[in-house]
Design a protein around this motif. Structure first.
Motif, mmCIF file in Angstrom:
data_model
loop_
_atom_site.group_PDB
_atom_site.id
_atom_site.type_symbol
_atom_site.label_atom_id
_atom_site.label_comp_id
_atom_site.label_asym_id
_atom_site.label_seq_id
_atom_site.Cartn_x
_atom_site.Cartn_y
_atom_site.Cartn_z
ATOM 1 N N LEU A 1 -8.121 -138.000 -10.098
ATOM 2 C CA LEU A 1 -7.053 -137.299 -10.813
ATOM 3 C C LEU A 1 -5.708 -137.412 -10.091
ATOM 4 O O LEU A 1 -4.671 -137.549 -10.729
ATOM 5 C CB LEU A 1 -7.409 -135.822 -10.985
ATOM 6 N N LEU A 2 -5.722 -137.327 -8.772
ATOM 7 C CA LEU A 2 -4.480 -137.335 -8.007
ATOM 8 C C LEU A 2 -4.098 -138.708 -7.480
ATOM 9 O O LEU A 2 -3.083 -138.842 -6.802
ATOM 10 C CB LEU A 2 -4.601 -136.365 -6.827
ATOM 11 N N GLY A 3 -4.889 -139.719 -7.789
ATOM 12 C CA GLY A 3 -4.661 -141.042 -7.240
ATOM 13 C C GLY A 3 -3.335 -141.662 -7.601
ATOM 14 O O GLY A 3 -2.750 -142.400 -6.808
ATOM 15 N N LEU B 1 -16.069 -135.826 -13.487
ATOM 16 C CA LEU B 1 -16.711 -135.596 -12.191
ATOM 17 C C LEU B 1 -16.359 -134.223 -11.616
ATOM 18 O O LEU B 1 -17.227 -133.494 -11.137
ATOM 19 C CB LEU B 1 -16.311 -136.685 -11.197
ATOM 20 N N PHE B 2 -15.072 -133.867 -11.662
ATOM 21 C CA PHE B 2 -14.652 -132.584 -11.114
ATOM 22 C C PHE B 2 -15.275 -131.432 -11.896
ATOM 23 O O PHE B 2 -15.767 -130.462 -11.303
ATOM 24 C CB PHE B 2 -13.124 -132.476 -11.135
ATOM 25 N N ALA B 3 -15.284 -131.534 -13.224
ATOM 26 C CA ALA B 3 -15.847 -130.464 -14.045
ATOM 27 C C ALA B 3 -17.354 -130.339 -13.854
ATOM 28 O O ALA B 3 -17.883 -129.221 -13.798
ATOM 29 C CB ALA B 3 -15.523 -130.709 -15.513
ATOM 30 N N MET C 1 -16.940 -133.424 -6.877
ATOM 31 C CA MET C 1 -15.642 -132.760 -6.998
ATOM 32 C C MET C 1 -14.551 -133.514 -6.232
ATOM 33 O O MET C 1 -13.431 -133.651 -6.717
ATOM 34 C CB MET C 1 -15.754 -131.320 -6.518
ATOM 35 N N SER C 2 -14.858 -134.006 -5.051
ATOM 36 C CA SER C 2 -13.860 -134.730 -4.257
ATOM 37 C C SER C 2 -13.498 -136.063 -4.895
ATOM 38 O O SER C 2 -12.318 -136.449 -4.915
ATOM 39 C CB SER C 2 -14.376 -134.973 -2.848
ATOM 40 N N THR C 3 -14.479 -136.763 -5.426
ATOM 41 C CA THR C 3 -14.190 -138.019 -6.118
ATOM 42 C C THR C 3 -13.352 -137.776 -7.354
ATOM 43 O O THR C 3 -12.392 -138.498 -7.627
ATOM 44 C CB THR C 3 -15.492 -138.748 -6.489
#
Length: 116
Positions: free
Chosen positions: A76-78, A35-37, A69-71
């Motif tokens: 990733l940081l969850g 998702l971020f990429a 990007m936010s999701t």
């Protein structure tokens, strides 16, 4: 095997002779990176080439890009920063998604958005 057991268990994939094993956090990390990429790719592509995502107006494209990007960042940081992901990333993604939906609804209603 129930859905809960399947989702919480460890999984292995063999690809080209290499075995990859991961659990729920690994699946979340793969989805987060994807998702971020994809969001970052769309943002950079629009900035460099000027090509937008399909025929979407800028407001809708920006909302979808920010939501992805936010999701992704939240996934990733969850595990390492759960409070940050829960209180910033996911609400920001929902807000960006709401902007994208609102922009799409206004466009469907015949109101021009972002026309230059």
């Amino acid at each position: 095997m129930s859905l809960l057991e399947f989702a919480s268990g460890s999984h292995s994939i063999t690809l080209l002779g290499v075995t990859l094993s991961f659990g729920p956090s690994g699946v979340a990390a793969v989805a987060g990176w994807a998702l971020f990429a994809s969001g970052a790719f769309c943002a950079v592509r629009e900035r460099v080439t000027g090509k937008r995502l399909g025929t979407l107006p800028p407001l809708v494209g920006a909302g979808a890009t920010l939501a992805a990007m936010s999701t992704g960042l939240g996934l990733l940081l969850g595990e390492s920063y759960p409070t940050f992901a829960r209180e910033f990333c996911f609400p920001y993604a929902l807000l960006a998604l709401a902007v994208a939906v609102l922009g799409r609804a206004l466009q469907a209603g015949g109101r021009p958005l972002g026309e230059e």
